[in-house]
Enzyme design. Structure first.
Site, PDB file in Angstrom:
ATOM      1  N   LYS A 224       0.668  -1.017  -0.074  1.00  0.00           N
ATOM      2  CA  LYS A 224       0.091   0.082   0.026  1.00  0.00           C
ATOM      3  C   LYS A 224       0.825   1.453   0.059  1.00  0.00           C
ATOM      4  CE  LYS A 224      -3.966  -1.752   2.852  1.00  0.00           C
ATOM      5  NZ  LYS A 224      -4.797  -1.613   3.800  1.00  0.00           N
TER       6      LYS A 224
ATOM      7  N   ASP B  90      -9.913   3.227   2.961  1.00  0.00           N
ATOM      8  CA  ASP B  90     -10.266   2.639   4.337  1.00  0.00           C
ATOM      9  C   ASP B  90     -10.854   3.579   4.959  1.00  0.00           C
ATOM     10  OD1 ASP B  90      -9.130   0.116   3.974  1.00  0.00           O
ATOM     11  OD2 ASP B  90      -7.148   0.543   4.673  1.00  0.00           O
TER      12      ASP B  90
HETATM   13  P1  NAP Z   1       0.333  -1.792  10.968  1.00  0.00           P
HETATM   14  O1  NAP Z   1       0.660  -0.890  10.249  1.00  0.00           O
HETATM   15  O2  NAP Z   1       1.485  -2.993  11.167  1.00  0.00           O
HETATM   16  O3  NAP Z   1       0.273  -1.209  12.558  1.00  0.00           O
HETATM   17  C1  NAP Z   1       0.093  -2.155  13.684  1.00  0.00           C
HETATM   18  C2  NAP Z   1      -0.437  -1.514  15.031  1.00  0.00           C
HETATM   19  O4  NAP Z   1      -0.410  -2.364  15.940  1.00  0.00           O
HETATM   20  C3  NAP Z   1       0.872  -0.406  15.350  1.00  0.00           C
HETATM   21  O5  NAP Z   1       0.248   0.461  16.020  1.00  0.00           O
HETATM   22  C4  NAP Z   1       1.448  -1.459  16.587  1.00  0.00           C
HETATM   23  O6  NAP Z   1       2.195  -0.933  17.693  1.00  0.00           O
HETATM   24  C5  NAP Z   1       0.438  -2.057  17.054  1.00  0.00           C
HETATM   25  N1  NAP Z   1       0.781  -3.497  17.725  1.00  0.00           N
HETATM   26  C6  NAP Z   1       0.560  -4.546  17.013  1.00  0.00           C
HETATM   27  N2  NAP Z   1       0.847  -5.566  17.900  1.00  0.00           N
HETATM   28  C7  NAP Z   1       1.094  -4.870  18.853  1.00  0.00           C
HETATM   29  C8  NAP Z   1       1.526  -5.452  20.276  1.00  0.00           C
HETATM   30  N3  NAP Z   1       1.556  -6.933  20.672  1.00  0.00           N
HETATM   31  N4  NAP Z   1       1.313  -4.579  21.277  1.00  0.00           N
HETATM   32  C9  NAP Z   1       1.077  -3.255  21.301  1.00  0.00           C
HETATM   33  N5  NAP Z   1       0.890  -2.843  20.130  1.00  0.00           N
HETATM   34  C10 NAP Z   1       0.946  -3.668  18.966  1.00  0.00           C
HETATM   35  O7  NAP Z   1      -1.091  -2.516  10.691  1.00  0.00           O
HETATM   36  P2  NAP Z   1      -2.454  -2.056  10.285  1.00  0.00           P
HETATM   37  O8  NAP Z   1      -2.402  -2.143   8.779  1.00  0.00           O
HETATM   38  O9  NAP Z   1      -2.723  -0.721  10.861  1.00  0.00           O
HETATM   39  O10 NAP Z   1      -3.383  -3.020  10.619  1.00  0.00           O
HETATM   40  C11 NAP Z   1      -3.885  -3.362  11.976  1.00  0.00           C
HETATM   41  C12 NAP Z   1      -4.944  -4.113  12.217  1.00  0.00           C
HETATM   42  O11 NAP Z   1      -5.983  -3.283  11.557  1.00  0.00           O
HETATM   43  C13 NAP Z   1      -4.787  -5.386  11.550  1.00  0.00           C
HETATM   44  O12 NAP Z   1      -5.473  -6.281  12.553  1.00  0.00           O
HETATM   45  C14 NAP Z   1      -5.587  -5.374  10.304  1.00  0.00           C
HETATM   46  O13 NAP Z   1      -6.107  -6.625  10.040  1.00  0.00           O
HETATM   47  C15 NAP Z   1      -6.641  -4.492  10.513  1.00  0.00           C
HETATM   48  N6  NAP Z   1      -7.219  -3.615   9.585  1.00  0.00           N
HETATM   49  C16 NAP Z   1      -8.702  -3.827   9.161  1.00  0.00           C
HETATM   50  C17 NAP Z   1      -9.180  -3.242   8.348  1.00  0.00           C
HETATM   51  C18 NAP Z   1     -10.732  -3.262   8.165  1.00  0.00           C
HETATM   52  O14 NAP Z   1     -11.167  -2.991   6.857  1.00  0.00           O
HETATM   53  N7  NAP Z   1     -11.527  -3.776   8.885  1.00  0.00           N
HETATM   54  C19 NAP Z   1      -8.566  -2.494   7.371  1.00  0.00           C
HETATM   55  C20 NAP Z   1      -7.054  -2.272   7.439  1.00  0.00           C
HETATM   56  C21 NAP Z   1      -6.596  -3.061   8.789  1.00  0.00           C
HETATM   57  P3  NAP Z   1       3.853  -0.417  17.119  1.00  0.00           P
HETATM   58  O15 NAP Z   1       3.658   1.000  16.430  1.00  0.00           O
HETATM   59  O16 NAP Z   1       4.252  -0.200  18.519  1.00  0.00           O
HETATM   60  O17 NAP Z   1       4.499  -1.332  16.473  1.00  0.00           O
END
Ligand code: NAP
Length: 294
Positions: free
Chosen positions: A75, A111
């Site tokens: 992305k 999104d």
């Molecule tokens: P990303 O860019 O990798 O960001 C992940 C976030 O989660 C960061 O803030 C990270 O913190 C935090 N995190 C992950 N594991 C953690 C842990 N063990 N403890 C504390 N913080 C943690 O991922 P993303 O693309 O934003 O996606 C995040 C979630 O949203 C996923 O589950 C994805 O499937 C979902 N999502 C859903 C939709 C939908 O349409 N429903 C759309 C997009 C994403 P740090 O910065 O400290 O690493």
């Protein structure tokens, strides 16, 4: 035997590029939309190996696709490869929808709009003058934070394990008049008060997502009241531990399936110029809730 007529020489192509793509429900969503709307389009998955993104998009352009979705891990890279970026995609720094027209690629991020439409449809309210806590500062958080700031939230707290990412996101959004935005590090003792004083809490981290079903993103906070709406962007499982705890204590809860479906429907509108009627959007939602239960 019957001649299969769903794809003919006139059918135009849509698709999704990413790696992996096997788990995606976008093909089912878009092909259902095309069938219901009587539009001659086919949507297929394209798994693109690392290092092949440019080749893949040049190929898609060359075969005259109408557009495509982009998923993990491309992305952000896609935002640098399109010819033009929508304002939201530029602010978010990521493209999940590309329209191909007149030899040019136009990048969008649906999104943010998907979250906003889902939230409003499922809760009957919006973000104006609300105090909102966003947990996480990754890609999903960027889309959501940009949108709720543009739509007039009064106070936004961005809570994240890595403070620098929350800080960068707060800085990126900037503050509109009458609005405050603050970055907070997970573990800060003020967090319980911030969450208790929020009208809306949005989990944008992957904590609680399958198979981490006991994962809970809010530390020791359990002080929900009926006042708070709790939105979890995760949709597998349909009820994360966060949503279960919030529901038990009287909060309205929403999972991320609506965001996923509405971002897809908005992408479909961008590609086709059609407006998806709200009754069809509702039917699609019920259909996919049942489909994902299986
Ligand atoms: P990303 O860019 O990798 O960001 C992940 C976030 O989660 C960061 O803030 C990270 O913190 C935090 N995190 C992950 N594991 C953690 C842990 N063990 N403890 C504390 N913080 C943690 O991922 P993303 O693309 O934003 O996606 C995040 C979630 O949203 C996923 O589950 C994805 O499937 C979902 N999502 C859903 C939709 C939908 O349409 N429903 C759309 C997009 C994403 P740090 O910065 O400290 O690493």
């Amino acid at each position: 035997m019957q001649i299969e007529m769903s794809i003919t020489g006139k059918t135009r192509l849509l698709g999704i590029i990413g790696n992996p793509v096997e788990h995606s429900i976008s093909p089912q969503l878009h092909n259902t939309l095309s069938k219901e709307l009587g539009v001659d389009l086919a949507y297929v998955p394209f798994k693109v190996e690392y290092g092949n993104l440019e080749k893949a998009i040049n190929g898609l352009k060359a075969v005259n696709v109408i557009g495509f979705n982009v998923t993990i891990p491309y992305k952000e890279e896609m935002a640098r490869l399109v010819d033009e970026l929508s304002e939201e995609a530029r602010l978010i720094g990521a493209v999940n929808t590309v329209k191909s027209a007149d030899g040019k690629l136009y990048g969008y991020n649906t999104d943010a709009e998907g979250f906003s439409r889902s939230f409003k449809q499922e809760t009957g309210t919006g973000f104006e003058d609300k105090n909102i806590a966003i947990v996480g500062a990754g890609g999903a958080a960027r889309a959501i934070a940009v949108k709720i700031a543009l739509e007039g939230a009064r106070q936004i707290h961005i809570i994240n394990r890595t403070f620098s990412k929350a800080y960068e996101l707060a800085k990126l959004i900037g503050e509109n008049p009458g609005q405050t935005i603050e970055a907070v590090e997970s573990g800060n003792p003020r967090i319980n008060d911030i969450l208790a004083g929020s009208d809306i809490i949005v989990n944008t981290t992957s904590i609680g997502m399958h198979p981490d079903k006991d994962g809970y993103p809010l530390g020791n906070f359990l002080d929900f009241s009926g006042r708070q709406i709790v939105y979890d962007v995760i949709y597998n499982p349909a009820k994360t531990k966060l949503l279960m705890e919030a529901e038990k204590r009287g909060s309205k809860i929403v999972n991320g399936l609506g965001m996923l479906l509405f971002q897809g429907m908005y992408a479909y509108e961008i590609w086709t110029g059609l407006k998806i009627p709200s009754d069809l959007a509702g039917e699609i939602q019920s259909l996919f809730i049942n489909y994902l239960k299986k």
